[in-house]
Design a protein around this motif. Structure first.
Motif, PDB file in Angstrom:
ATOM      1  N   HIS A  59       0.818  -1.207   0.000  1.00 11.67           N
ATOM      2  CA  HIS A  59       0.000   0.000   0.000  1.00 11.67           C
ATOM      3  C   HIS A  59       0.853   1.258   0.000  1.00 11.67           C
ATOM      4  O   HIS A  59       0.417   2.321  -0.418  1.00 11.67           O
ATOM      5  CB  HIS A  59      -0.920   0.007   1.232  1.00 11.67           C
ATOM      6  CG  HIS A  59      -1.864  -1.147   1.261  1.00 11.67           C
ATOM      7  ND1 HIS A  59      -2.070  -1.917   2.378  1.00 11.67           N
ATOM      8  CD2 HIS A  59      -2.643  -1.694   0.294  1.00 11.67           C
ATOM      9  CE1 HIS A  59      -2.945  -2.875   2.110  1.00 11.67           C
ATOM     10  NE2 HIS A  59      -3.314  -2.759   0.855  1.00 11.67           N
ATOM     11  N   ALA A  60       2.082   1.123   0.520  1.00 11.62           N
ATOM     12  CA  ALA A  60       2.956   2.295   0.648  1.00 11.62           C
ATOM     13  C   ALA A  60       3.375   2.818  -0.728  1.00 11.62           C
ATOM     14  O   ALA A  60       3.363   2.093  -1.727  1.00 11.62           O
ATOM     15  CB  ALA A  60       4.189   1.934   1.464  1.00 11.62           C
ATOM     16  N   ASP A  61       3.761   4.076  -0.744  1.00 12.34           N
ATOM     17  CA  ASP A  61       4.261   4.707  -1.962  1.00 12.34           C
ATOM     18  C   ASP A  61       5.574   4.039  -2.360  1.00 12.34           C
ATOM     19  O   ASP A  61       6.542   4.054  -1.592  1.00 12.34           O
ATOM     20  CB  ASP A  61       4.492   6.194  -1.682  1.00 12.34           C
ATOM     21  CG  ASP A  61       5.044   6.936  -2.897  1.00 12.34           C
ATOM     22  OD1 ASP A  61       5.255   6.312  -3.948  1.00 12.34           O
ATOM     23  OD2 ASP A  61       5.277   8.154  -2.766  1.00 12.34           O
ATOM     24  N   PRO A  62       5.649   3.413  -3.545  1.00 18.09           N
ATOM     25  CA  PRO A  62       6.881   2.733  -3.965  1.00 18.09           C
ATOM     26  C   PRO A  62       8.094   3.652  -3.987  1.00 18.09           C
ATOM     27  O   PRO A  62       9.229   3.190  -3.856  1.00 18.09           O
ATOM     28  CB  PRO A  62       6.545   2.231  -5.369  1.00 18.09           C
ATOM     29  CG  PRO A  62       5.054   2.190  -5.425  1.00 18.09           C
ATOM     30  CD  PRO A  62       4.588   3.310  -4.548  1.00 18.09           C
ATOM     31  N   ALA A  67       8.928   3.843   3.894  1.00 20.02           N
ATOM     32  CA  ALA A  67       7.549   3.395   4.096  1.00 20.02           C
ATOM     33  C   ALA A  67       7.345   1.998   3.522  1.00 20.02           C
ATOM     34  O   ALA A  67       6.697   1.140   4.138  1.00 20.02           O
ATOM     35  CB  ALA A  67       6.571   4.385   3.464  1.00 20.02           C
ATOM     36  N   SER A  68       7.899   1.749   2.335  1.00 13.54           N
ATOM     37  CA  SER A  68       7.789   0.417   1.729  1.00 13.54           C
ATOM     38  C   SER A  68       8.488  -0.624   2.599  1.00 13.54           C
ATOM     39  O   SER A  68       8.001  -1.752   2.767  1.00 13.54           O
ATOM     40  CB  SER A  68       8.401   0.427   0.325  1.00 13.54           C
ATOM     41  OG  SER A  68       7.674   1.274  -0.530  1.00 13.54           O
ATOM     42  N   TYR A  69       9.628  -0.247   3.142  1.00  7.22           N
ATOM     43  CA  TYR A  69      10.364  -1.150   4.029  1.00  7.22           C
ATOM     44  C   TYR A  69       9.515  -1.515   5.242  1.00  7.22           C
ATOM     45  O   TYR A  69       9.400  -2.690   5.607  1.00  7.22           O
ATOM     46  CB  TYR A  69      11.667  -0.490   4.477  1.00  7.22           C
ATOM     47  CG  TYR A  69      12.301  -1.136   5.681  1.00  7.22           C
ATOM     48  CD1 TYR A  69      13.061  -2.290   5.539  1.00  7.22           C
ATOM     49  CD2 TYR A  69      12.129  -0.608   6.951  1.00  7.22           C
ATOM     50  CE1 TYR A  69      13.637  -2.901   6.647  1.00  7.22           C
ATOM     51  CE2 TYR A  69      12.695  -1.207   8.059  1.00  7.22           C
ATOM     52  CZ  TYR A  69      13.445  -2.349   7.905  1.00  7.22           C
ATOM     53  OH  TYR A  69      13.997  -2.951   8.996  1.00  7.22           O
ATOM     54  N   GLU A  71       6.261  -1.486   5.700  1.00  9.96           N
ATOM     55  CA  GLU A  71       5.118  -2.336   5.386  1.00  9.96           C
ATOM     56  C   GLU A  71       5.571  -3.744   5.019  1.00  9.96           C
ATOM     57  O   GLU A  71       4.960  -4.733   5.437  1.00  9.96           O
ATOM     58  CB  GLU A  71       4.294  -1.738   4.243  1.00  9.96           C
ATOM     59  CG  GLU A  71       3.028  -2.544   3.979  1.00  9.96           C
ATOM     60  CD  GLU A  71       2.164  -1.953   2.885  1.00  9.96           C
ATOM     61  OE1 GLU A  71       1.265  -2.663   2.411  1.00  9.96           O
ATOM     62  OE2 GLU A  71       2.383  -0.791   2.495  1.00  9.96           O
ATOM     63  N   ALA A  72       6.652  -3.848   4.253  1.00 11.72           N
ATOM     64  CA  ALA A  72       7.147  -5.163   3.867  1.00 11.72           C
ATOM     65  C   ALA A  72       7.585  -5.963   5.085  1.00 11.72           C
ATOM     66  O   ALA A  72       7.316  -7.162   5.190  1.00 11.72           O
ATOM     67  CB  ALA A  72       8.304  -5.016   2.886  1.00 11.72           C
ATOM     68  N   LYS A  73       8.253  -5.295   6.022  1.00 16.75           N
ATOM     69  CA  LYS A  73       8.741  -5.976   7.217  1.00 16.75           C
ATOM     70  C   LYS A  73       7.612  -6.472   8.108  1.00 16.75           C
ATOM     71  O   LYS A  73       7.811  -7.379   8.923  1.00 16.75           O
ATOM     72  CB  LYS A  73       9.656  -5.037   8.013  1.00 16.75           C
ATOM     73  CG  LYS A  73      11.101  -5.053   7.555  1.00 16.75           C
ATOM     74  CD  LYS A  73      11.796  -6.331   7.987  1.00 16.75           C
ATOM     75  CE  LYS A  73      13.280  -6.269   7.779  1.00 16.75           C
ATOM     76  NZ  LYS A  73      13.978  -7.453   8.294  1.00 16.75           N
ATOM     77  N   SER A  74       6.434  -5.904   7.980  1.00 15.82           N
ATOM     78  CA  SER A  74       5.296  -6.324   8.797  1.00 15.82           C
ATOM     79  C   SER A  74       4.361  -7.254   8.025  1.00 15.82           C
ATOM     80  O   SER A  74       3.224  -7.477   8.438  1.00 15.82           O
ATOM     81  CB  SER A  74       4.525  -5.100   9.300  1.00 15.82           C
ATOM     82  OG  SER A  74       3.978  -4.366   8.224  1.00 15.82           O
ATOM     83  N   THR A  75       4.856  -7.792   6.911  1.00 19.31           N
ATOM     84  CA  THR A  75       4.058  -8.692   6.077  1.00 19.31           C
ATOM     85  C   THR A  75       4.723 -10.059   5.995  1.00 19.31           C
ATOM     86  O   THR A  75       5.929 -10.158   5.769  1.00 19.31           O
ATOM     87  CB  THR A  75       3.908  -8.129   4.651  1.00 19.31           C
ATOM     88  OG1 THR A  75       3.259  -6.859   4.713  1.00 19.31           O
ATOM     89  CG2 THR A  75       3.096  -9.068   3.768  1.00 19.31           C
ATOM     90  N   LEU A  76       3.947 -11.113   6.198  1.00 16.92           N
ATOM     91  CA  LEU A  76       4.430 -12.475   5.995  1.00 16.92           C
ATOM     92  C   LEU A  76       3.568 -13.140   4.931  1.00 16.92           C
ATOM     93  O   LEU A  76       2.331 -13.138   5.036  1.00 16.92           O
ATOM     94  CB  LEU A  76       4.391 -13.297   7.283  1.00 16.92           C
ATOM     95  CG  LEU A  76       4.928 -14.729   7.139  1.00 16.92           C
ATOM     96  CD1 LEU A  76       5.824 -15.107   8.315  1.00 16.92           C
ATOM     97  CD2 LEU A  76       3.792 -15.751   7.028  1.00 16.92           C
ATOM     98  N   ALA A  77       4.210 -13.673   3.907  1.00 19.10           N
ATOM     99  CA  ALA A  77       3.506 -14.358   2.826  1.00 19.10           C
ATOM    100  C   ALA A  77       3.827 -15.847   2.881  1.00 19.10           C
ATOM    101  O   ALA A  77       4.999 -16.229   2.960  1.00 19.10           O
ATOM    102  CB  ALA A  77       3.902 -13.774   1.483  1.00 19.10           C
ATOM    103  N   ILE A  78       2.793 -16.667   2.845  1.00 23.97           N
ATOM    104  CA  ILE A  78       2.969 -18.118   2.789  1.00 23.97           C
ATOM    105  C   ILE A  78       2.925 -18.509   1.320  1.00 23.97           C
ATOM    106  O   ILE A  78       1.902 -18.336   0.655  1.00 23.97           O
ATOM    107  CB  ILE A  78       1.865 -18.841   3.591  1.00 23.97           C
ATOM    108  CG1 ILE A  78       1.839 -18.340   5.037  1.00 23.97           C
ATOM    109  CG2 ILE A  78       2.077 -20.355   3.553  1.00 23.97           C
ATOM    110  CD1 ILE A  78       0.625 -18.817   5.835  1.00 23.97           C
TER     111      ILE A  78
END
Length: 365
Positions: A59-62, A67-69, A71-78
């Motif tokens: 969702h963050a501005d690329p 900000a991207s960092y 959000e990515a760090k708080s995301t886990l993908a299976i």
């Protein structure tokens, strides 16, 4: 003073949970993928079940790297590990082979070596096809070049390192992958060893496993003065207590002192750290202890990424104060100069020999 021999209360280390959990369509077809989703839901997390295998954009501005960092760090993908992950790669000097349970890490380390290795935002990807990963392991028995054929480390057998691209204990509450792999190696009646290193302390679920001495847990440690460089991790004192509990449960254990940072006051700081390790392990019966010594280094690419992630970090990464080292692939690493390396190595070897005479130093790099 010896440690109190009475049983101690279990550690209650903090858990770092993601804010967002994604489950790809293909990962949901694997029992372990669904098991990870159930673990996440049991921890109160909502699982987004995707219609395909492509991860949605952040969702963050690329254009906003910080900000991207976050959000990515708080995301886990299976997800499903690609075929390349089933073709294990050598991982000298740590082990014969690299076995990846995931890619990415929840910690916020200002020196993170993954910064120059991972492509795109650092989302943690946990692999659902653990059955396929386990099935590939026996083909590599006796084929390594580090411990399989080393007189110095032959007693370790064929070794498989699970901490190259993740901290498996840091995400274990969500994945259960480490527990499952420890059980697999415990059943594997062969000269093998699973290895993992961690900056976390939640070892309680691992203590009673039938590991049969075929998994070595190492605590990755640095002096308390360097704690600002290791945000989001367990305090060093908790890591050392966890190491002791694993040793008391019969696991071979180790210290990964990394990255060794030659900042002002480093002798006093690392001398204190080695003393803390000595005190934490004092009195453990049958202690099987190794030490791995890894100095701080960075590449031009990792430096650029880390500076965008941690713009206020005081970690020294000045190429003018370092020597250049060329890898076999021709890339450049910035390392400490020869005199500094010699001084560092002599210090650590003397201090470890004096404080932890039973320890085996596996390598220096």
């Amino acid at each position: 003073m010896l440690h109190d021999p009475q049983p101690r209360a279990a550690l209650r280390p903090r858990r770092v949970l993601p804010q967002r959990v994604l489950l790809t369509r293909s990962a949901a077809l694997f029992e372990h993928g669904e098991a990870m989703a159930r673990r996440a839901e049991a921890l109160g997390l909502e699982v987004e079940r995707l219609r395909g295998d492509r991860l949605p954009p952040l969702h963050a501005d690329p254009a906003n790297a910080r900000a991207s960092y976050r959000e990515a760090k708080s995301t886990l993908a299976i997800v499903v590990a690609p075929p390349s992950k089933l073709r294990f790669q050598p991982i000298s000097p740590s082990a014969d082979w690299r076995v990846d349970l995931a890619e990415g890490c929840p910690a916020h380390c200002a020196y993170c070596y993954l910064a120059g290795s991972l492509k795109g935002p650092p989302i943690t990807r946990a692999y659902a096809n653990l059955d396929e990963i386990e099935a590939a392991l026996p083909d590599y028995l006796g084929r390594g070049q580090v411990t399989s054929r080393s007189a110095h480390r032959a007693l370790e057998g064929t070794t498989f390192e699970a901490s190259c691209y993740t901290d498996p204990l840091g995400i274990e509450p969500l994945t259960g992958s480490l527990e499952r792999l420890i059980r697999f190696f415990g059943r594997w009646d062969a000269p093998v060893q699973l290895r993992f290193t961690t900056k976390y302390a939640d070892v309680e679920p691992l203590l009673g496993l039938a590991h049969n001495g075929r998994t070595r847990m190492r605590a990755s440690v640095n002096p308390r003065a360097y704690a600002p460089f290791e945000a989001g991790t367990s305090p060093v004192a908790e890591r050392l207590q966890a190491l002791r509990r694993m040793a008391e449960a019969g696991y071979p254990v180790g210290l990964t002192i990394a990255p060794i940072i030659a900042a002002e006051g480093w002798r006093e700081a690392y001398g204190e750290l080695i003393g803390e390790a000595r005190d934490a392990l004092e009195g453990v019966t049958g202690l099987d202890l190794t030490v791995e010594l890894i100095t701080h280094r960075f590449t031009p690419g990792s430096r650029e990424v880390l500076r965008s992630w941690y713009p206020g970090s005081k970690l020294e990464m000045d190429p003018e104060r370092r020597a250049e080292k060329r890898t076999k692939f021709g890339s450049v690493k910035h390392v400490y100069d020869r005199d500094t390396m010699r001084e560092l190595r002599g210090f650590f070897e003397r201090e470890i020999m004096a404080a932890l005479p039973e320890a085996r130093i596996l390598y220096w790099t």
